[in-house]
Write an enzyme that holds these catalytic residues in place. Structure first.
Site: not given
Length: 813
Positions: A86, A461
């Site tokens: 770069e 229950s």
């Protein structure tokens, strides 16, 4: 000489013109340039990460995958590869490389259009952080001016660190550390030289040089960068040749969870969005939940295996689809569209033999499935009926059937199918409400509907303990006799009388409360509720944290017709397990900032002397913009307030007696299967609703309270012979057996104010010496029954029924 003078003045004129133009541009643009100082405090978008209590990754949320890395942690080889690709003059220029700009200008003159920008890394930092990607001369001038300012105020190392953490490198990876994880599943520090060069080649064009999409072009780019590094003297020839010979081994790696807890992850995500809004996805929050990984794994296994076992009891519903007469290639394409559901993999039957079948997997391999694993597959007719037993594989499948298999521990495949029923499991720490494990369904991939927190179903229950506790605090005792006999209710507006019954349609006559609970006698629960009063009971039950709007104001409440989630049931039951205290379930233990500083530490109300270490706490930050919150809290540690004591909602003696009665449910009642765990510290209760549409089991010791629900999303019968004890209880046993393994028994301590007396089983009163079949029972000291000799005819028996309020007329027969 005249020519030389002309050339001289021409150059001077051009230089002055350029100088004036640049000065004018600077004076015009400079006031609008952003401050470079902001780069020092810039906050990159980092995803939200959710972890288990033991620091295992559960999930990651956020559009950008990014893991910022400090400059000191970047390998020198990568820096050399990046600069070679770069900006090889990075160390010597001051933000702008004139030779690169001239080269870009020459290309413009030759082609008439912008081809390269001539940007240095510093200029790219300026563009990435402050500018757009627009291709224009004004933006380029802004970029140059900003680059010059950046070079004046930041060091080269700081500039490189900003660059490598910001750049986009394809596949949602932002920054080099995220790219290393995405393409190689490793940190940038662990990559080879060739792999580093591959990543260094991505900033120029992440899509064009992507090794997953264009491996050939990415190799050309990699090799060019390696050549540049060699020519610039960054690597020697041996390393250069070795890197050139490295294969292109990039593959897609997503951040894989270390533990499967998708329902937990979604709950944490939703809570974080509620706290911080959309910033939750970008501020890099590190969320630690209360869930230990080993408990969650046990919960996952228990729910999935329990549902598979139930499903296979009810037969095989046939293939998901049939694809006969197709080529293997067509089958592979069809399998690629399918996904794994709860560990059950899609396959297509390719051969049917006497010893089993061959199936094509998504990987393209053919594998065997033994006949032994298929013998369960009787044809499903309906919930209560099955077809004949299969005698050979051909009775079950045909070539081209798309079916499901599961991988067994030895690597072989077993025939299976995706269960039609669903389940939820939630386990809490009863001392402070910490969620220890949570499963909201068979598979999150199949359905992200969280049945543990969203599905309001009738508990049957398993709701009765709330009624019994209310009765104990109304003067009843575990020895009180209540008539288990038929009862009929007539109410205005009802077309028919209500005749509640027990599940086996039998009646036992006068029965002790303890026995009525472990035998789950419906009519006793109704008579209890009728005697103590509906309004009193509703007020009493809401103390457990249940919403009154979900509780019906009629006697059906005694049969568990409330609409409650498994999390609400487990939370309410915690008062029985912790000695009578109300807890509030919570999931997030800690929130840390991107810098590792604590923003929030849970401080849940905790049962006294039950582990203050779990309550190291910090106050939640005030509601303010998250950026300000981070600035404020990063610099200071949160204060640690005193632990909050949980609210007592139940007499400790009532809680202890209820635990004793619920232990009998396991020792001699509907939960007897749990005796197989070989523990003496378990208490619990089954629950089954009308037509077996919902199956429940809730149970605990002093360390864990766990609720399991099983049913269909659209309520229908689980089967004529399926109950809480056959469907939900085995899942609970599998989970609790795992988490309690090798742990000593632990029950709540016995409080003061209790008596143990011998009781006459026929009268429920204190038994004189020599009374046949007398037994020992627990009583509160003020509710202990007197000896029979002390009772006058017609006098009130302590623990006997009290006047009722708002009860319907009844007929006994």
């Amino acid at each position: 000489m005249r020519l030389l003078k002309f050339v001289w003045w021409f150059c001077v004129t051009v230089f002055c013109g350029l100088l004036l133009s640049f000065s004018g541009a600077y004076l015009y643009l400079a006031p609008n340039l952003p401050s470079v100082d902001s780069l020092r405090s810039i906050q990159l978008q980092i995803p939200l990460r959710v972890y288990s209590n033991d620091a295992k990754l559960i999930a990651e949320f956020g559009e950008m995958r990014r893991s910022p890395i400090r400059f000191a942690d970047i390998p020198p080889d990568f820096i050399n590869a990046l600069l070679s690709a770069e900006d090889d003059n990075f160390a010597h220029h001051y933000g702008v490389d004139l030779s690169s700009l001239m080269r870009a200008a020459t290309q413009i003159l030759k082609s008439g259009q912008i081809q390269t920008g001539g940007s240095t890394i510093t200029m790219q930092v300026a563009k990435n952080y402050f500018l757009t990607s627009e291709r224009s001369f004004s933006r380029k001038i802004n970029e140059i001016l900003l680059a010059l300012q950046i070079e004046r105020e930041l060091s080269k190392d700081e500039i490189l660190e900003l660059y490598v953490n910001k750049i986009y490198l394809g596949n949602r990876a932002y920054g080099i550390e995220a790219a290393a994880q995405v393409y190689y599943g490793k940190s940038i520090r662990d990559l080879s030289l060739g792999q580093m060069a591959m990543i260094a080649g991505l900033p120029k064009a992440p899509s064009r040089f992507n090794p997953l999409v264009n491996p050939e072009r990415s190799k050309e780019r990699r090799d060019w960068i390696l050549g540049r590094m060699y020519r610039l003297g960054k690597i020697d020839e041996a390393r250069y040749q070795a890197a050139l010979n490295e294969p292109i081994d990039a593959s897609y790696h997503v951040p894989s969870p270390e533990i499967s807890a998708p329902y937990v992850a979604e709950m944490a995500r939703a809570e974080m969005v509620g706290r911080y809004g959309s910033d939750a996805y970008t501020e890099g929050f590190h969320v630690t939940t209360t869930v230990p990984s080993q408990l969650q794994e046990a919960a996952n296994r228990s729910v999935q295996q329990g549902l598979i076992n139930y499903d296979q009891r009810h037969g095989y519903r046939g293939p998901e689809t049939r694809l006969p007469g197709m080529t293997h290639e067509t089958w592979r394409k069809e399998l690629a569209k399918q996904k794994s559901i709860g560990g059950l993999e899609p396959v297509i039957v390719t051969q049917v033999e006497k010893s089993g079948i061959l199936v094509l997997t998504r990987s393209g391999k053919e594998e065997a499935v033994a006949w032994e694993s298929m013998k369960w597959a009787r044809p499903f007719l309906n919930t209560n009926s099955l077809g004949p037993r299969p005698q050979q594989p051909a009775d079950v499948v045909q070539i081209g059937d798309l079916v499901r298999v599961r991988r067994q521990d030895d690597g072989s495949l077993a025939f299976s199918q995706v269960p039609a029923a669903q389940s939820a499991l939630v386990s809490l720490d009863p001392r402070n409400g910490a969620i220890l494990s949570l499963v909201g369904g068979f598979s999150f991939e199949q359905s992200n509907y969280n049945r543990a927190t969203q599905a309001k179903r009738q508990p049957g229950s398993s709701f009765k303990p709330f009624i019994y506790a209310a009765a104990l605090d109304r003067g009843y005792t575990a020895a009180t006799l209540v008539n288990d006999a038929p009862i009929v209710f007539h109410e205005a507006g009802m077309e028919e009388a209500w005749r509640p019954k027990n599940d086996n349609n039998t009646f036992l006559g006068p029965i002790r409360l303890r026995e009525a609970l472990y035998k789950s006698r419906n009519l006793v629960s109704i008579r209890l509720l009728q005697a103590i009063g509906i309004d009193y009971t509703l007020n009493y039950i809401t103390k457990f944290g249940l919403n009154r709007q979900d509780l019906p104001r009629n006697l059906s409440l005694a049969l568990g017709t409330a609409n409650l989630t498994p999390l609400e049931i487990a939370s309410g039951w915690s008062a029985f397990a912790n000695g009578g205290y109300k807890i509030q379930p919570y999931l997030i233990e800690r929130i840390d900032s991107r810098f590792g500083q604590p923003l929030y530490v849970a401080n849940p109300p905790t049962v006294p002397d039950a582990g203050a270490a779990n309550s190291q706490a910090a106050q939640e930050p005030e509601s303010e913009p998250v950026a300000e919150t981070l600035k404020t809290l990063v610099s200071t540690n949160p204060e640690q307030p005193q632990p909050v004591e949980a609210e007592r909602i139940l007499d400790a003696r009532t809680s202890y007696i209820m635990t004793s009665m619920l232990q009998d449910v396991i020792k001699r009642g509907t939960g007897r299967r749990a005796l197989a765990l070989g523990r003496s510290d378990l208490a619990g209760k089954t629950g089954t609703t009308n037509e077996s549409k919902d199956s429940w089991f809730t149970g605990y010791n002093a360390d864990y309270i766990t609720t399991v629900w099983v049913g269909f999303d659209q309520p229908e019968s689980l089967g004529r012979h399926e109950f809480g004890g056959t469907v939900a209880l085995p899942i609970w046993m599998e989970y609790m057996g795992t988490v309690l393994k090798d742990k000593p028994p632990h029950l709540p301590a016995e409080p003061e104010g209790l008596l143990t007396l011998r009781v006459d089983p026929l009268s429920g009163r204190a038994a004189p010496p020599g009374t046949p079949n007398a037994y020992f029972e627990l009583f509160k000291s003020e509710d202990s029954p007197p000896p029979m000799s002390e009772l006058d005819p017609g006098s009130h028996i302590p623990g006997g029924p009290l006047p009722a309020d708002d009860v319907a007329p009844i007929d006994l027969f």
